[in-house]
Design a protein around this motif. Structure first.
Motif, mmCIF file in Angstrom:
data_model
loop_
_atom_site.group_PDB
_atom_site.id
_atom_site.type_symbol
_atom_site.label_atom_id
_atom_site.label_comp_id
_atom_site.label_asym_id
_atom_site.label_seq_id
_atom_site.Cartn_x
_atom_site.Cartn_y
_atom_site.Cartn_z
ATOM 1 N N GLN A 157 1.896 1.537 5.739
ATOM 2 C CA GLN A 157 1.484 0.847 6.972
ATOM 3 C C GLN A 157 2.197 -0.487 7.070
ATOM 4 O OE1 GLN A 157 -3.016 1.200 6.593
ATOM 5 N NE2 GLN A 157 -2.624 1.496 8.770
ATOM 6 N N ARG A 195 -0.866 4.857 9.430
ATOM 7 C CA ARG A 195 -0.653 5.528 8.161
ATOM 8 C C ARG A 195 0.349 6.671 8.327
ATOM 9 N NH1 ARG A 195 -3.255 7.008 3.544
ATOM 10 N NH2 ARG A 195 -4.516 5.282 2.790
ATOM 11 N N ASP A 232 0.460 3.879 1.762
ATOM 12 C CA ASP A 232 0.512 4.604 3.029
ATOM 13 C C ASP A 232 1.607 4.118 3.978
ATOM 14 O OD1 ASP A 232 -0.509 2.198 3.716
ATOM 15 O OD2 ASP A 232 -2.457 2.929 4.369
ATOM 16 N N ARG A 252 2.137 -3.944 11.797
ATOM 17 C CA ARG A 252 1.553 -2.930 10.933
ATOM 18 C C ARG A 252 1.489 -1.592 11.661
ATOM 19 N NH1 ARG A 252 -2.030 -3.135 6.064
ATOM 20 N NH2 ARG A 252 -3.545 -1.497 6.306
ATOM 21 N N ASP A 265 0.834 -1.199 0.000
ATOM 22 C CA ASP A 265 0.000 0.000 0.000
ATOM 23 C C ASP A 265 0.869 1.249 0.000
ATOM 24 O OD1 ASP A 265 -2.129 -1.661 0.118
ATOM 25 O OD2 ASP A 265 -2.618 -1.262 2.215
#
Ligand code: UDP
Ligand code: MG
Length: 314
Positions: A106, A207, A104, A204, A102
């Motif tokens: 994360q 963001r 972002d 994780r 992704d």
């Protein structure tokens, strides 16, 4: 040396794009320096019809680093799963191995090296798996875990706590490209491909900037799609429920007849109760049977590959 493509789907990610590009370029440089991937490995940003300046930023990045940064512009917003698929299939023809992540950040970019090591050790698919969900809200944790459990009960094979951060070899992507379905749930399809696979574990993070593009509504839609594209169990459940109610109607019949013969029942009650139970059961069973055929048609029209030949000795 194998050429790596890192595929990054982006929807309204202007706040994180430069940060992501820098962080991922560092990862590429590091892996190239360690001679784990080819010099011409690259990042592939897929703009999923963003309404903000995401595409302009991708163009800027490409102008600044033409060899390392490439971009794909989709004509409109098609959603994360399709944007990712577009990127992976484009990467397939231009690289030897692809990793999806992704925008972002994360997902922990530092485990990419471990993914590559596991790829070199002979794995065709390496799943990024969250080691824990400490950072999630109680609600997200509860719904996410319920989701994986429910998928399991419904007979869909998924990797627990794995989202779409994964490595796929060229031949895994070749096989993936054979799946022509439009109800796309990547986490369900990838385990069907087979080959030797492994996992890497990471925590994780939050963001880096911006906000989630996956509101509850999209999350529920993804979960529902995951179940209905991979399982016709709900239909079988209806069939079974019909059978159970028909059996129940026998018990109801015994009860109604005993009440009838021991007197004190309103006139017409016995026949009414008997028909309600029996006809209700028959109706459910009939709907379930029709559903079984529809389920078969559904499975057929997806035209999934029936097997994946890994090796032939001759
Ligand atoms: N994304 C996308 N198209 C969409 C929605 C999201 O390409 O319609 C991308 C988004 O830019 C991000 C990834 O999918 O790179 C995951 O989205 P997000 O981080 O918002 O989801 P969350 O992590 O909150 O579940
Ligand atoms: Mg995210």
């Amino acid at each position: 040396m194998d050429k790596l493509a890192i595929v990054v789907p982006c929807y309204n990610e202007e706040e994180v794009l430069h940060i992501a590009a820098d962080a991922l370029r560092d990862v590429l440089d590091d892996l190239i320096r360690k001679q784990k991937i080819a010099q011409d490995s690259f990042l592939l940003f897929v703009n999923d019809g963003s309404k903000d300046r995401t595409w302009e930023l991708i163009e800027e990045e490409h102008a600044a680093h033409p060899a390392q940064i490439r971009g794909v512009k989709l004509a409109g917003n098609v959603g994360h799963q399709f944007a990712l698929t577009a990127g992976l299939l484009i990467a397939k023809d231009r690289s030897d191995v692809a990793i999806s992540i992704d925008a972002d950040l994360q997902d922990d970019v530092s485990v990419i090296e471990e993914m590559i090591d596991k790829y070199h050790a002979g794995n065709d698919i390496v799943y990024g798996v969250r080691s824990n969900r400490k950072k999630d809200s109680f609600f997200k944790r509860f719904t996410a875990q319920g989701f994986y459990r429910f998928m399991g009960i419904m007979g869909v094979k998924t990797i627990y706590n794995h989202a779409d951060f994964r490595l796929m070899s060229k031949r895994a992507l070749e096989q993936f490209s054979q799946y022509g379905e439009n109800n796309l749930f990547l986490r369900g399809i990838v385990p069907l491909i087979g080959y030797q696979t492994d996992c890497v574990y990471y925590e994780r993070k939050e963001r880096v900037a911006g906000e989630s593009k996956y509101p509850l509504k999209k999350m529920l839609a993804l979960a529902f799609n995951g179940i209905t594209s991979f399982s016709i169990k709900p239909i079988s459940l209806i069939t079974w429920l019909g059978c159970v109610i028909i059996v129940g109607s026998v018990l109801a019949a015994v009860y109604a007849l005993i009440s009838y013969f021991t007197g004190n029942v309103v006139q017409g009650w016995t026949s009414l109760i008997l028909s309600i139970w029996f006809i209700g059961g028959v109706q459910l069973l009939a709907i379930g049977m029709v559903g079984q055929y529809i389920g078969k048609i559904y499975v057929e029209v997806k035209h999934r590959p029936r097997y994946n030949v890994e090796k032939v000795l001759e």
